[in-house]
Design an enzyme around this catalytic site. Structure first.
Site, PDB file in Angstrom:
ATOM      1  CD  GLU A 298      -4.173  -8.291   1.809  1.00 61.37           C
ATOM      2  OE1 GLU A 298      -5.228  -7.529   2.582  1.00 61.37           O
ATOM      3  OE2 GLU A 298      -3.079  -7.931   1.963  1.00 61.37           O
TER       4      GLU A 298
ATOM      5  CD  GLU B  16      -2.713  -1.146   2.308  1.00 58.08           C
ATOM      6  OE1 GLU B  16      -2.887  -0.200   3.355  1.00 58.08           O
ATOM      7  OE2 GLU B  16      -3.906  -2.021   2.670  1.00 58.08           O
TER       8      GLU B  16
HETATM    9  C1  XIL Z   1      -5.701  -6.553   8.338  1.00 57.82           C
HETATM   10  C2  XIL Z   1      -5.748  -7.668   9.400  1.00 57.82           C
HETATM   11  O1  XIL Z   1      -6.924  -8.511   8.872  1.00 57.82           O
HETATM   12  C3  XIL Z   1      -6.069  -7.191  10.955  1.00 57.82           C
HETATM   13  O2  XIL Z   1      -6.203  -8.559  11.612  1.00 57.82           O
HETATM   14  C4  XIL Z   1      -5.005  -6.312  11.309  1.00 57.82           C
HETATM   15  O3  XIL Z   1      -5.511  -5.782  12.752  1.00 57.82           O
HETATM   16  C5  XIL Z   1      -4.870  -5.090  10.510  1.00 57.82           C
HETATM   17  O4  XIL Z   1      -4.756  -5.626   9.113  1.00 57.82           O
HETATM   18  N1  XIL Z   1      -4.916  -4.830   4.000  1.00 57.82           N
HETATM   19  C6  XIL Z   1      -3.719  -5.571   4.342  1.00 57.82           C
HETATM   20  C7  XIL Z   1      -3.772  -6.615   5.452  1.00 57.82           C
HETATM   21  O5  XIL Z   1      -2.826  -5.677   3.532  1.00 57.82           O
HETATM   22  O6  XIL Z   1      -2.606  -6.906   6.050  1.00 57.82           O
HETATM   23  C8  XIL Z   1      -4.738  -6.043   6.517  1.00 57.82           C
HETATM   24  O7  XIL Z   1      -5.085  -7.044   7.302  1.00 57.82           O
HETATM   25  C9  XIL Z   1      -6.220  -5.787   5.681  1.00 57.82           C
HETATM   26  C10 XIL Z   1      -6.028  -4.867   4.575  1.00 57.82           C
END
Ligand code: XIL
Length: 353
Positions: free
Chosen positions: A267, A160
């Site tokens: 994701e 990101e």
């Molecule tokens: C999120 C996790 O799911 C949570 O448990 C944590 O608290 C915060 O991060 N984009 C990403 C992930 O790249 O790492 C994120 O994961 C969700 C959004």
């Protein structure tokens, strides 16, 4: 003597022949269990994001081991967990995840070395020189990558980096101390620590945010022109059953493939309650979610096989999803329900294989 040697060779060849014959990946006939396995049927890795504590839950691990063959740490391989201070690291959870995966013959996708949102306080509040800051980041990347060299197949090196709507590099200590070109140097440090590691840039919004998408593709083109190492792109895909369009998704995927990079749907979760109108999932929305999964898997299968890095879901069961806290409303965005039973979306995945 000669005879026993010959017998030994015969036995060895028989064992090899039997083990080749019964390869679980290729043969759905081997697929036992209450429902077919995704990973045994798919020709690409099928992954899930999890936490080390999930490994203590037998109901969890039995579904995991049946249906998936790749894992990503939901947060325990991020800097806020690992990086305790300069040269001080906490390896407990990541070590556990990596040894578990090795025991199960699962792939580990590392997530994520550099992310503005998981930065320890001493980095967030850093006040030394640019050189000192960059030295810390270089040492951190080197330490983490080296520890799992040969054991973690791929890492999201930077997560990101681009701001929403502008395509500019977002403000963070990394940009402030290392400049807008910080991403390049993070990739170079990762490659230097493990030349065989697959290096990914991971982000959200590169499907629906045109500026972000263009910025990412210019960065990739610049990397390729300058010989900066990069192997693939992670598309987070926190999406909805009815948004964004498959055409938009295809555009981004095509752009990655045209540049010869691997695609990781890194994701995936598919919301069915984006507008908060549901208190329980309806059959209609679950069917719509199923069609989405089918469409995504079908699209993914069109990618040349050597560029299919895999599809990873951001959690196993609906109640495990980060979205419930993050969005502050009920959501059922994953493949399994709270009882570890596969949802229609799971069968949608299978049907698309
Ligand atoms: C999120 C996790 O799911 C949570 O448990 C944590 O608290 C915060 O991060 N984009 C990403 C992930 O790249 O790492 C994120 O994961 C969700 C959004």
């Amino acid at each position: 003597m000669q005879k026993s040697l010959r017998l030994g060779a015969f036995l060895l060849i028989s064992v090899l022949a039997v083990s080749c014959d019964s390869s679980p990946v290729e043969d759905p006939g081997e697929d036992e269990g209450p429902y077919p396995s995704l990973s045994r049927r798919a020709t690409f890795p099928v992954g899930v994001a999890l936490q080390a504590r999930h490994l203590n839950i037998p109901a969890y691990t039995s579904v995991l081991e049946h249906a998936f063959n790749s894992i990503t740490a939901e947060y325990e391989m991020k800097a806020r967990t690992i990086w305790q201070g300069p040269g001080r690291y906490n390896w407990t959870a990541p070590d556990r995840l990596v040894s578990y995966a090795e025991g199960q013959d699962m792939r580990v996708h590392g997530h994520a070395l550099v992310w503005h949102s998981s930065t320890p306080d001493f980095i967030q509040n850093f006040s030394g020189t640019d050189e000192e800051f960059e030295g810390l980041v270089r040492d951190y990347i080197t330490a983490v990558v080296s520890r799992y060299k040969g054991r973690i197949a791929s890492w999201d090196v930077v997560n990101e980096a681009f701001a929403d709507g502008s395509g500019l590099i977002r403000n963070s200590p990394f940009r402030r101390y290392m400049g807008t070109d910080f991403v390049t140097r993070c990739f170079e440090y990762a490659r230097a620590a493990d030349p065989d590691l697959l290096l990914f840039y991971n982000d959200y919004g590169t499907i629906w945010d045109q500026r972000k998408r263009e910025a990412m593709f210019s960065m990739i083109d610049d990397f390729l022109a300058r010989g900066v190492p990069i192997d693939g792109i992670g598309l987070q895909m926190h999406i909805s059953h009815d948004w964004p369009s498959m055409t938009q998704m295809r555009q981004t995927v095509d752009g990655i493939v045209e540049r010869g990079l691997r695609v990781h749907i890194s994701e995936l979760d598919i919301k069915i309650n984006r507008h908060g109108d549901l208190e329980a999932p309806t059959d209609e929305r679950l069917e719509s979610q199923k069609r989405r999964v089918q469409d995504i898997v079908s699209m993914f299968r069109q990618i040349p096989e050597h560029l299919q890095h895999g599809i990873t879901f951001w959690g196993l069961r609906d109640p495990d999803s980060w979205l419930i806290n993050f969005e502050g409303r009920p959501e059922w965005a994953l493949l399994f329900d709270e009882n570890y039973d596969p949802k229609p979306a799971y069968f949608g995945f299978l049907e698309a294989l």
